[in-house]
Design a protein around this motif. Structure first.
Motif, PDB file in Angstrom:
ATOM      1  N   ALA A 155       0.809  -1.227   0.000  1.00 50.88           N
ATOM      2  CA  ALA A 155       0.000   0.000   0.000  1.00 50.88           C
ATOM      3  C   ALA A 155       0.836   1.268   0.000  1.00 50.88           C
ATOM      4  O   ALA A 155       0.303   2.365   0.135  1.00 50.88           O
ATOM      5  N   GLY A 156       2.143   1.144  -0.138  1.00 54.86           N
ATOM      6  CA  GLY A 156       2.993   2.323  -0.246  1.00 54.86           C
ATOM      7  C   GLY A 156       3.040   3.193   0.984  1.00 54.86           C
ATOM      8  O   GLY A 156       3.378   4.374   0.901  1.00 54.86           O
ATOM      9  N   ILE A 157       2.737   2.627   2.148  1.00 50.69           N
ATOM     10  CA  ILE A 157       2.654   3.459   3.354  1.00 50.69           C
ATOM     11  C   ILE A 157       4.017   3.758   3.958  1.00 50.69           C
ATOM     12  O   ILE A 157       4.180   4.724   4.693  1.00 50.69           O
ATOM     13  N   ILE A 158       5.033   2.909   3.689  1.00 55.68           N
ATOM     14  CA  ILE A 158       6.367   3.167   4.226  1.00 55.68           C
ATOM     15  C   ILE A 158       7.382   3.213   3.092  1.00 55.68           C
ATOM     16  O   ILE A 158       7.162   2.676   2.014  1.00 55.68           O
ATOM     17  N   ARG A 159       8.514   3.851   3.377  1.00 56.31           N
ATOM     18  CA  ARG A 159       9.566   4.030   2.376  1.00 56.31           C
ATOM     19  C   ARG A 159      10.677   2.996   2.511  1.00 56.31           C
ATOM     20  O   ARG A 159      11.348   2.647   1.541  1.00 56.31           O
ATOM     21  N   GLY A 160      10.891   2.521   3.716  1.00 56.15           N
ATOM     22  CA  GLY A 160      11.957   1.565   3.962  1.00 56.15           C
ATOM     23  C   GLY A 160      11.719   0.846   5.267  1.00 56.15           C
ATOM     24  O   GLY A 160      10.856   1.233   6.066  1.00 56.15           O
ATOM     25  N   LEU A 161      12.499  -0.210   5.507  1.00 59.68           N
ATOM     26  CA  LEU A 161      12.282  -1.080   6.656  1.00 59.68           C
ATOM     27  C   LEU A 161      13.609  -1.492   7.264  1.00 59.68           C
ATOM     28  O   LEU A 161      14.549  -1.850   6.545  1.00 59.68           O
ATOM     29  N   ILE A 162      13.690  -1.421   8.594  1.00 64.20           N
ATOM     30  CA  ILE A 162      14.866  -1.899   9.320  1.00 64.20           C
ATOM     31  C   ILE A 162      14.392  -2.873  10.398  1.00 64.20           C
ATOM     32  O   ILE A 162      13.612  -2.499  11.276  1.00 64.20           O
ATOM     33  N   LEU A 163      14.847  -4.103  10.318  1.00 62.40           N
ATOM     34  CA  LEU A 163      14.468  -5.138  11.272  1.00 62.40           C
ATOM     35  C   LEU A 163      15.676  -5.486  12.133  1.00 62.40           C
ATOM     36  O   LEU A 163      16.713  -5.913  11.617  1.00 62.40           O
ATOM     37  N   VAL A 164      15.555  -5.292  13.433  1.00 64.70           N
ATOM     38  CA  VAL A 164      16.644  -5.578  14.362  1.00 64.70           C
ATOM     39  C   VAL A 164      16.278  -6.833  15.150  1.00 64.70           C
ATOM     40  O   VAL A 164      15.422  -6.809  16.032  1.00 64.70           O
ATOM     41  N   ASP A 165      16.887  -7.945  14.773  1.00 58.66           N
ATOM     42  CA  ASP A 165      16.642  -9.239  15.404  1.00 58.66           C
ATOM     43  C   ASP A 165      15.152  -9.465  15.683  1.00 58.66           C
ATOM     44  O   ASP A 165      14.728  -9.628  16.835  1.00 58.66           O
TER      45      ASP A 165
END
Length: 324
Positions: A155-165
């Motif tokens: 849905a284009g709601i976020i620009r990027g993603l960071i997953l920490v463990d």
């Protein structure tokens, strides 16, 4: 959720393919004992408000300013304030939003609704309620899985993603965690004084700064028992979730983590080539608290790259493009 898992350190940097992974070796930490005197003065300038969404109130901290937005999601028994060290590292360049998940901190604690889909819907509601223009979403542990679920919805709601463990657990491991005594331990902890929790945590985690230990103790005392329903299997199928993510993504793991292993990270990258992997040495599942400086460096580098790649990345937008 660091207390749920037994740490192990079987992997070595030599096992990492330099073409896929970057190994980050920690430098000596130089903590300031801000907690001993209360709180760092920067927190007093941050916004502390509530956003109504999905029939509940989500409390959040926000550094503010006309900057690109980043939303930080904490783990079980945490709070938005537990991201204070990372927020300080980011606030010069980004508008950092740190919500308390439902059942945590200053947010509402409904009688039900603590599954990952519920948490993800709260995050989407927060993003829309604050008119954040395609923020970057970062989450640790429970917050990591929540962030991944949000990203998988598209849905284009976020620009990027960071997953920490993130809590990417097999069905067997999910059952082990559910059947453990972690909820009973928390029930007992709720009967203790903050000073007792701080003393226990300092003995258990001598490498963590006094400030982080205090913030975690405060957060634990504000975590309701209902929040532990998130441990009830089944979790979202993490392979399917990762496969569905269509934004630039960074997976950060500790070399001693028993949750996201090297083997799992390799598999996830094969499922989705948009996933980049960073491994931080001398860190386990509690990476944000054990190596906060290193995490800040990794996160800042990734965020700056996203900004450079998209010149229209702006926090001053009303976010209407997201809602259309």
């Amino acid at each position: 959720m660091a207390s749920l898992f037994t740490q192990r350190a079987e992997r070595t940097a030599g096992s990492i393919d330099a073409g896929i992974f970057r190994v980050l070796r920690p430098e000596p930490l130089h903590h300031t004992c801000e907690a001993a005197a209360g709180r760092d003065s920067s927190m007093t300038t941050w916004i502390r408000e509530v956003c109504e969404t999905n029939g509940i109130n989500i409390h959040y901290l926000r550094t503010g300013g006309a900057k690109d937005p980043v939303v930080l999601l904490h783990g079980l028994m945490g709070s938005g304030a537990c991201w204070t060290p990372l927020a300080r590292a980011l606030e010069g360049e980004f508008d950092v939003v740190m919500p308390d998940a439902r059942g945590h901190g200053g947010s509402s604690a409904p009688h039900h609704g603590y599954r990952y889909d519920d948490h993800a819907s709260d995050v989407v509601g927060l993003i829309r309620g604050l008119s954040l223009s395609r923020p970057v979403l970062l989450g640790h542990s429970m917050g990591g899985m929540t962030a991944a679920v949000v990203a998988s919805r598209g849905a284009g709601i976020i620009r990027g993603l960071i997953l920490v463990d993130p809590t990417f657990l097999s069905p067997e491991r999910q059952r082990e965690v559910r059947d453990s005594d972690v909820a009973d331990q928390h029930r007992q902890a709720l009967g203790l004084q903050k000073s007792d929790l701080v003393a226990q945590a300092r003995a258990r985690h001598p490498r963590r700064s006094p400030e982080i230990v205090e913030l975690q103790a405060e957060a634990r005392l504000k975590t309701c028992m209902g929040a532990f329903d998130v441990l009830t299997p089944p979790n979202p199928a993490y392979r399917d979730v990762v496969s569905a993510i269509d934004v630039p993504s960074l997976l950060v793991m500790g070399d001693c983590s028993p949750v996201v292993t090297l083997e799992m990270a390799t598999e996830l990258r094969s499922l989705n080539p948009r996933v980049r992997i960073e491994q931080v040495q001398d860190a386990g599942h509690g990476l944000p608290f054990e190596q906060p400086e290193r995490l800040g460096e990794v996160v800042l580098s990734f965020l700056r790259e996203l900004v450079q790649e998209n010149s229209t990345f702006s926090a001053t937008s009303t976010g209407d493009d997201v809602l259309l």
